[in-house]
Design a protein around this motif. Structure first.
Motif, PDB file in Angstrom:
ATOM      1  N   ARG A   1      49.152  30.993 -14.928  1.00  0.00           N
ATOM      2  CA  ARG A   1      49.387  30.524 -16.539  1.00  0.00           C
ATOM      3  C   ARG A   1      49.849  29.083 -16.387  1.00  0.00           C
ATOM      4  O   ARG A   1      50.030  27.886 -17.223  1.00  0.00           O
ATOM      5  CB  ARG A   1      50.443  31.569 -17.195  1.00  0.00           C
ATOM      6  CG  ARG A   1      50.346  32.622 -16.985  1.00  0.00           C
ATOM      7  CD  ARG A   1      49.486  32.570 -18.912  1.00  0.00           C
ATOM      8  NE  ARG A   1      49.023  34.154 -19.261  1.00  0.00           N
ATOM      9  CZ  ARG A   1      47.936  33.820 -19.820  1.00  0.00           C
ATOM     10  NH1 ARG A   1      47.238  33.559 -20.256  1.00  0.00           N
ATOM     11  NH2 ARG A   1      48.438  35.506 -20.604  1.00  0.00           N
TER      12      ARG A   1
ATOM     13  N   GLU B   1      44.722  41.228 -20.953  1.00  0.00           N
ATOM     14  CA  GLU B   1      43.439  41.169 -20.802  1.00  0.00           C
ATOM     15  C   GLU B   1      42.810  41.241 -20.445  1.00  0.00           C
ATOM     16  O   GLU B   1      41.105  41.067 -21.393  1.00  0.00           O
ATOM     17  CB  GLU B   1      43.669  39.060 -20.446  1.00  0.00           C
ATOM     18  CG  GLU B   1      45.074  38.801 -21.092  1.00  0.00           C
ATOM     19  CD  GLU B   1      44.961  37.058 -20.092  1.00  0.00           C
ATOM     20  OE1 GLU B   1      44.331  37.128 -19.047  1.00  0.00           O
ATOM     21  OE2 GLU B   1      46.243  36.564 -20.558  1.00  0.00           O
ATOM     22  N   THR B   2      42.346  41.811 -19.564  1.00  0.00           N
ATOM     23  CA  THR B   2      40.649  42.709 -19.355  1.00  0.00           C
ATOM     24  C   THR B   2      41.145  43.743 -19.035  1.00  0.00           C
ATOM     25  O   THR B   2      39.504  44.049 -20.054  1.00  0.00           O
ATOM     26  CB  THR B   2      41.035  42.727 -17.397  1.00  0.00           C
ATOM     27  OG1 THR B   2      42.130  43.345 -16.767  1.00  0.00           O
ATOM     28  CG2 THR B   2      41.319  40.761 -17.016  1.00  0.00           C
TER      29      THR B   2
END
Length: 534
Positions: free
Chosen positions: A396, A443-444
């Motif tokens: 991040r 996220e994936t």
């Protein structure tokens, strides 16, 4: 037949009364009692007799005839109940006040097996009890000035007789006694009677008593706002708007406008949200001479009162109740704080209940608040996770900050074994790596895959790399920054090192255990093993 003769002679009340009496005498004979049409003819005969008495101006006797007809027909003549409801409107308030005063005095009399309790009503201390004359005067005033209370009293009386009961029940008597005491200025007794009427009155089934998340936020006693409050639970499931309105009026008389507003909202929603059963066809089935639509209040009497799950009033009474409760709600909205007004306008009674329940919970000390299982453990671990994972690492960007982690990631971390999670949280770098890993899976692959994802735990090599180059052991529960303190046995340090670190000034923490074998001192050394006995 005599019934048709009474119908033709209806214009002449005296002749019609005589024909109706002859019809009742004929229908009482054994040869006509078992005919299929005898029930309908009997209802017609009672109705003709009562109508003739009403035409002669004797409404009280007409009410007695209707009551006898309902008892003779076994409650299977809804038209008689409708006509009785219309006749009750012709009686003065003094008659209703005298009737209800007599029933209340009999209900609050000493019980046969316990003089402290009443027969149907809870007893009132002698110093606070109204005398029979004062009670009757208060009832007459409230019945003469409050049309909604007068209609409710007539509906309750008609419902009681139409169901074959000789006396009104505890809920009905509590409602009328509470209205009388509120008129007399005793709001405390009115509160108790209104609560009794709600508890023993018509209430919805279990589906309407389901606890809401907003209400689960609080738990209280009798005077609280939580979902466990007995009076509030009964009020939320009550199907009797008149009793809710009485309880709200009693709270308003005591100055509790917020609680009165809540009850006014519940009463207004209940008066407009519950449909009355029954039909006009049912009203005219047994007695065609009675008009099918004999009056909206009479229809309420046909539908039944509180004990059938109804509110005890007809269409006109229901509309009047709704207007009374709406007026009370509009009046009370001008007397409560702004946050209560906003909650009522947004969600009605549910919004106000959620607001008051949350405020009640916040006012309680933490030790008295109801918390789910492992609540404090989860809150502690959430705080530690957010403190360790605030700079989320290279994925991040260094130094990036998040106010909170996504809920699926936090739930996944909290489902880890407590010892494993505690070990990870001792090292900020390991915490950030695990959080980055879970964020990547979220996220994936999505939240569904994250739920079944197997989180890789720390190995011994990773722990040694995080702790330092000289680590050769790890004490259970030891700190990440300081070496553990070895335990002491017999006042001396133990020989077993739990963690050994080499470094600047890092001397080995080792000591010998005392010998397993022990021998006494040698004889003749001046330290005798046993003292000689004289």
């Amino acid at each position: 037949m005599e019934v048709e003769s009474a119908k033709r002679l209806l214009g002449n009340a005296t002749t019609s009364l005589a024909a109706a009496n002859r019809a009742l005498t004929a229908l009482a004979s054994p040869e006509t009692r078992d005919r299929p049409s005898s029930a309908a003819l009997l209802a017609r005969a009672f109705h003709r007799k009562a109508a003739a008495l009403g035409a002669l101006g004797d409404s009280v006797e007409a009410v007695r005839v209707y009551r006898s007809g309902l008892a003779a027909c076994g409650g299977a003549a809804p038209a008689l109940a409708a006509a009785l409801r219309l006749t009750l409107e012709n009686l003065p308030a003094s008659w209703h006040a005298a009737y209800w005063c007599g029933r209340i005095e009999a209900g609050q009399g000493p019980a046969p097996f316990s003089s402290r309790d009443g027969r149907r009503l809870a007893g009132i201390p002698p110093d606070a009890r109204l005398a029979p004359g004062e009670l009757r005067a208060a009832l007459e005033r409230v019945l003469a000035t409050r049309r909604d209370v007068a209609d409710e009293a007539a509906d309750l009386l008609c419902q009681t007789w139409s169901r074959g009961r000789k006396q009104p029940g505890r809920a009905e008597l509590s409602y009328l006694r509470g209205a009388a005491y509120l008129e007399a200025g005793d709001a405390g007794q009115a509160l108790r009677d209104a609560r009794c009427a709600i508890v023993f009155g018509p209430r919805a089934g279990p589906a309407a008593e389901e606890r809401t998340p907003e209400a689960d936020a609080g738990d209280a006693g009798e005077e609280g706002w939580g979902a466990a409050s007995p009076w509030l639970t009964a009020a939320r499931s009550s199907l009797w708007p008149a009793a809710l309105g009485l309880l709200g009026a009693a709270y308003e008389a005591t100055g509790d406008n917020v609680r009165a507003l809540l009850l006014a909202c519940l009463a207004a929603e209940g008066a407009g949200g519950h449909e009355r059963e029954g039909s006009d066809e049912g009203a005219g089935g047994a007695c065609p001479e009675v008009p099918a639509v004999v009056g909206s209040s009479a229809k309420g009497a046909v539908c039944g009162g509180p004990e059938e799950g109804q509110d005890g009033g007809g269409l006109e009474s229901g509309q009047q109740e709704e207007s009374v409760h709406e007026a009370a709600r509009r009046r009370l909205l001008r007397r409560v704080p702004e946050e209560c007004v906003a909650a009522v306008r947004a969600r009605g009674s549910a919004g106000l209940l959620a607001l008051l329940s949350a405020a009640h919970t916040q006012a309680k000390p933490e030790v008295l608040r109801r918390r789910p299982k492992y609540y404090y453990y989860y809150e502690w671990m959430k705080k530690r996770i957010l403190e360790q994972a605030r700079p989320l690492g290279s994925r991040r960007g260094e130094g990036s900050r998040y106010p909170a982690l996504p809920e699926p990631v936090m739930d996944k971390l909290l489902t880890l074994d407590a010892n494993e999670l505690d070990l990870v949280l001792q090292y900020p770098q390991a915490t950030r790596q695990m959080v980055d890993n879970l964020l990547g899976v979220l996220e994936t692959r999505g939240s569904a895959a994250l739920e079944t994802y197997r989180v890789p735990l720390l190995s011994w090599e990773e722990v040694k790399a995080l702790k330092g180059p000289g680590t050769v052991g790890l004490a259970l529960g030891s700190s990440a920054d300081a070496p553990p303190t070895p335990p002491k046995l017999h006042g001396r340090a133990a020989a077993q090192p739990l963690a050994v670190e080499a470094g600047e000034g890092g001397a080995a923490l080792a000591s010998e255990m005392p010998g397993d074998e022990w021998s006494p001192p040698a004889v003749g050394t001046g330290a005798p093993f046993f003292e000689e006995l004289d």
